[in-house]
Write a protein that holds these residues in place. Sequence first.
Motif, PDB file in Angstrom:
ATOM      1  N   HIS A  31      69.686  51.856  32.070  1.00 11.40           N
ATOM      2  CA  HIS A  31      70.946  52.090  31.346  1.00 11.40           C
ATOM      3  C   HIS A  31      72.017  51.068  31.718  1.00 11.40           C
ATOM      4  CE1 HIS A  31      71.314  54.199  35.199  1.00 11.40           C
ATOM      5  NE2 HIS A  31      72.624  54.100  35.078  1.00 11.40           N
ATOM      6  N   THR A  32      71.795  50.317  32.800  1.00 10.21           N
ATOM      7  CA  THR A  32      72.721  49.262  33.210  1.00 10.21           C
ATOM      8  C   THR A  32      72.409  47.932  32.522  1.00 10.21           C
ATOM      9  OG1 THR A  32      71.283  48.712  35.073  1.00 10.21           O
ATOM     10  CG2 THR A  32      73.049  50.319  35.478  1.00 10.21           C
ATOM     11  N   SER A  33      71.417  47.952  31.636  1.00 16.39           N
ATOM     12  CA  SER A  33      70.896  46.759  30.952  1.00 16.39           C
ATOM     13  C   SER A  33      70.019  45.896  31.858  1.00 16.39           C
ATOM     14  CB  SER A  33      72.031  45.891  30.369  1.00 16.39           C
ATOM     15  OG  SER A  33      72.727  46.599  29.356  1.00 16.39           O
ATOM     16  N   SER A  34      69.805  46.352  33.092  1.00 14.01           N
ATOM     17  CA  SER A  34      68.929  45.610  34.003  1.00 14.01           C
ATOM     18  C   SER A  34      67.480  45.734  33.533  1.00 14.01           C
ATOM     19  CB  SER A  34      69.041  46.160  35.429  1.00 14.01           C
ATOM     20  OG  SER A  34      70.377  46.100  35.879  1.00 14.01           O
ATOM     21  N   PRO A  35      66.741  44.631  33.530  1.00 10.24           N
ATOM     22  CA  PRO A  35      65.336  44.694  33.108  1.00 10.24           C
ATOM     23  C   PRO A  35      64.488  45.407  34.147  1.00 10.24           C
ATOM     24  CG  PRO A  35      65.877  42.498  33.902  1.00 10.24           C
ATOM     25  CD  PRO A  35      67.165  43.261  33.862  1.00 10.24           C
ATOM     26  N   VAL A  36      63.443  46.069  33.692  1.00 14.75           N
ATOM     27  CA  VAL A  36      62.513  46.764  34.570  1.00 14.75           C
ATOM     28  C   VAL A  36      61.152  46.080  34.467  1.00 14.75           C
ATOM     29  CG1 VAL A  36      61.409  48.953  35.134  1.00 14.75           C
ATOM     30  CG2 VAL A  36      63.733  48.930  34.214  1.00 14.75           C
ATOM     31  N   ASN A  37      60.717  45.476  35.544  1.00 13.22           N
ATOM     32  CA  ASN A  37      59.422  44.814  35.564  1.00 13.22           C
ATOM     33  C   ASN A  37      58.366  45.774  36.116  1.00 13.22           C
ATOM     34  OD1 ASN A  37      60.416  42.297  34.619  1.00 13.22           O
ATOM     35  ND2 ASN A  37      61.157  41.826  36.676  1.00 13.22           N
ATOM     36  N   VAL A  38      57.383  46.082  35.298  1.00 12.61           N
ATOM     37  CA  VAL A  38      56.297  46.958  35.712  1.00 12.61           C
ATOM     38  C   VAL A  38      55.010  46.142  35.644  1.00 12.61           C
ATOM     39  CG1 VAL A  38      55.138  49.169  35.323  1.00 12.61           C
ATOM     40  CG2 VAL A  38      57.548  48.882  34.683  1.00 12.61           C
ATOM     41  N   PRO A  39      54.602  45.527  36.759  1.00 15.51           N
ATOM     42  CA  PRO A  39      53.426  44.653  36.727  1.00 15.51           C
ATOM     43  C   PRO A  39      52.115  45.426  36.542  1.00 15.51           C
ATOM     44  CG  PRO A  39      54.809  44.221  38.651  1.00 15.51           C
ATOM     45  CD  PRO A  39      55.246  45.535  38.069  1.00 15.51           C
ATOM     46  N   ILE A  40      51.268  44.871  35.714  1.00 15.39           N
ATOM     47  CA  ILE A  40      49.876  45.299  35.630  1.00 15.39           C
ATOM     48  C   ILE A  40      49.058  44.185  36.267  1.00 15.39           C
ATOM     49  CG2 ILE A  40      47.963  45.911  34.116  1.00 15.39           C
ATOM     50  CD1 ILE A  40      49.934  46.792  32.036  1.00 15.39           C
ATOM     51  N   ILE A  41      48.319  44.510  37.316  1.00 12.54           N
ATOM     52  CA  ILE A  41      47.555  43.493  38.045  1.00 12.54           C
ATOM     53  C   ILE A  41      46.130  43.477  37.506  1.00 12.54           C
ATOM     54  CG2 ILE A  41      46.649  42.812  40.296  1.00 12.54           C
ATOM     55  CD1 ILE A  41      49.822  44.835  40.104  1.00 12.54           C
ATOM     56  N   ILE A  42      45.719  42.339  36.993  1.00 16.67           N
ATOM     57  CA  ILE A  42      44.402  42.201  36.368  1.00 16.67           C
ATOM     58  C   ILE A  42      43.580  41.172  37.133  1.00 16.67           C
ATOM     59  CG2 ILE A  42      43.150  41.643  34.248  1.00 16.67           C
ATOM     60  CD1 ILE A  42      45.730  42.354  32.714  1.00 16.67           C
ATOM     61  N   GLU A  43      42.393  41.587  37.551  1.00 16.67           N
ATOM     62  CA  GLU A  43      41.458  40.695  38.255  1.00 16.67           C
ATOM     63  C   GLU A  43      40.142  40.671  37.486  1.00 16.67           C
ATOM     64  OE1 GLU A  43      41.973  38.879  40.908  1.00 16.67           O
ATOM     65  OE2 GLU A  43      43.789  39.710  41.834  1.00 16.67           O
ATOM     66  N   ARG A  44      39.703  39.467  37.118  1.00 16.46           N
ATOM     67  CA  ARG A  44      38.455  39.323  36.372  1.00 16.46           C
ATOM     68  C   ARG A  44      37.441  38.498  37.167  1.00 16.46           C
ATOM     69  NH1 ARG A  44      38.446  37.851  30.282  1.00 16.46           N
ATOM     70  NH2 ARG A  44      36.643  39.244  30.418  1.00 16.46           N
ATOM     71  N   SER A  45      36.208  38.940  37.128  1.00 10.35           N
ATOM     72  CA  SER A  45      35.121  38.168  37.712  1.00 10.35           C
ATOM     73  C   SER A  45      34.540  37.247  36.640  1.00 10.35           C
ATOM     74  CB  SER A  45      34.030  39.114  38.230  1.00 10.35           C
ATOM     75  OG  SER A  45      32.865  38.402  38.584  1.00 10.35           O
ATOM     76  N   LYS A  46      33.895  36.179  37.083  1.00  8.87           N
ATOM     77  CA  LYS A  46      33.202  35.315  36.136  1.00  8.87           C
ATOM     78  C   LYS A  46      31.926  35.991  35.627  1.00  8.87           C
ATOM     79  CE  LYS A  46      34.877  30.882  37.911  1.00  8.87           C
ATOM     80  NZ  LYS A  46      34.492  29.574  38.503  1.00  8.87           N
ATOM     81  N   LYS A  47      31.443  36.967  36.417  1.00  4.97           N
ATOM     82  CA  LYS A  47      30.226  37.676  36.047  1.00  4.97           C
ATOM     83  C   LYS A  47      30.562  38.864  35.151  1.00  4.97           C
ATOM     84  CE  LYS A  47      26.235  40.005  38.146  1.00  4.97           C
ATOM     85  NZ  LYS A  47      25.624  40.458  39.428  1.00  4.97           N
ATOM     86  N   PRO A  48      29.884  39.011  34.015  1.00  3.87           N
ATOM     87  CA  PRO A  48      30.172  40.126  33.109  1.00  3.87           C
ATOM     88  C   PRO A  48      29.938  41.477  33.759  1.00  3.87           C
ATOM     89  CG  PRO A  48      28.786  38.471  32.036  1.00  3.87           C
ATOM     90  CD  PRO A  48      28.814  38.125  33.497  1.00  3.87           C
ATOM     91  N   GLY A  49      30.654  42.480  33.275  1.00  2.18           N
ATOM     92  CA  GLY A  49      30.522  43.842  33.784  1.00  2.18           C
ATOM     93  C   GLY A  49      31.537  44.747  33.128  1.00  2.18           C
ATOM     94  N   PRO A  50      31.600  45.988  33.560  1.00  4.85           N
ATOM     95  CA  PRO A  50      32.550  46.936  32.959  1.00  4.85           C
ATOM     96  C   PRO A  50      33.998  46.635  33.332  1.00  4.85           C
ATOM     97  CG  PRO A  50      31.358  47.970  34.757  1.00  4.85           C
ATOM     98  CD  PRO A  50      30.759  46.611  34.589  1.00  4.85           C
ATOM     99  N   THR A  51      34.905  47.290  32.626  1.00  4.71           N
ATOM    100  CA  THR A  51      36.334  47.190  32.921  1.00  4.71           C
ATOM    101  C   THR A  51      36.822  48.551  33.408  1.00  4.71           C
ATOM    102  OG1 THR A  51      36.701  45.471  31.272  1.00  4.71           O
ATOM    103  CG2 THR A  51      38.625  46.728  31.966  1.00  4.71           C
ATOM    104  N   VAL A  52      37.434  48.566  34.589  1.00  7.96           N
ATOM    105  CA  VAL A  52      37.926  49.802  35.191  1.00  7.96           C
ATOM    106  C   VAL A  52      39.443  49.731  35.313  1.00  7.96           C
ATOM    107  CG1 VAL A  52      37.916  51.262  37.256  1.00  7.96           C
ATOM    108  CG2 VAL A  52      35.789  50.202  36.475  1.00  7.96           C
ATOM    109  N   LEU A  53      40.103  50.801  34.913  1.00 10.98           N
ATOM    110  CA  LEU A  53      41.564  50.915  35.005  1.00 10.98           C
ATOM    111  C   LEU A  53      41.928  51.927  36.078  1.00 10.98           C
ATOM    112  CD1 LEU A  53      44.509  50.507  33.926  1.00 10.98           C
ATOM    113  CD2 LEU A  53      44.002  52.319  32.257  1.00 10.98           C
ATOM    114  N   PHE A  54      42.741  51.496  37.062  1.00  5.98           N
ATOM    115  CA  PHE A  54      43.304  52.396  38.073  1.00  5.98           C
ATOM    116  C   PHE A  54      44.769  52.634  37.742  1.00  5.98           C
ATOM    117  CE2 PHE A  54      39.839  50.333  40.529  1.00  5.98           C
ATOM    118  CZ  PHE A  54      39.179  51.466  40.985  1.00  5.98           C
TER     119      PHE A  54
END
Length: 321
Positions: A31-54
Amino acid sequence: MSTETNILTILGESIKPGEHKEVNFVVANLHTSSPVNVPIIIERSKKPGPTVLFTAGIHGDEVNGVEIVRQLIAKGINKPKSGTIICMPIINIFGFINLKREFPDGRDLNRVFPGSKNGSLASRVAHKLITEVVPHVDYVMDFHTGGSGRFNAPQLRIAKANKQLYGLAKVFGAPFVLYSKNLNKSFRNTCYKLGKPLLLFEGGKSFYIDDIVTNSGVNGAKRVLHHLGMLSSKFKVSTPKKECVFIEESKWIRAKFSGMFKASVKINAKLEKGDLLGNITDPYGKMNYFVKADHSGYIINVNQSPVVYQGDALFHITTKL
């Protein structure tokens, strides 16, 4: 199960196999016009596999869940040897800033899914999560904490008769697995409708970080990642000390009097009918009421508030395994 041989695009950001990226999940400023940064941290392997969200922090006061996902990131557990791991330690950043369960508009985020693009603030966050993040994942692990003053034993909650979640729950290895229906408009129910298996972890109490609960969540996450072939070989996978107990039914024991309350049994304990659980006294030393178990079972929640009122929930005890 998805394979990952191409670029993953989330919230307008592209992440190639083998890359690390922090993506900003932006919905509204303060409400103060200050931005809110909510990082999503994404790590990918070069090897294919499933995607898991925590995920954690759907409720802003549930800091123990946030700590679990934080440790997954800080220890590098989120760097997969195959597939992709996405971490969102705090979904309800607005509640977390104020250490309040709800959003500033008073809404419970976990009761507005799948949300709306033009709805309330909570509804917009839910909509963005469901439309821009969840479609890219194969599995979800969502970490929660017990209510204020009431301490939950580390436990998973899954719907009954779901063979896939039953198998994943056994792999996770929490002390207890509580069968519970998917609540309408919850994150879990929405993921179920989208065909995304979700393990919901509960443990500890609000405004409190407990090492035993945190370790249970982190170790469980490691076991599931290992099961999916995603855990780095530098991490060891522990075997649960006891086989998890699957709970079909449970019952709350409530206070028959108002007064000062002290529990005398530990969480996770197995009780017999008639065992002493705690006592309620008055400030003047005239009353001392002993709370006893009216049936046998495991204690999966203990009220740790020093003052209780008649009718307050004191102990949550299993009735049918």
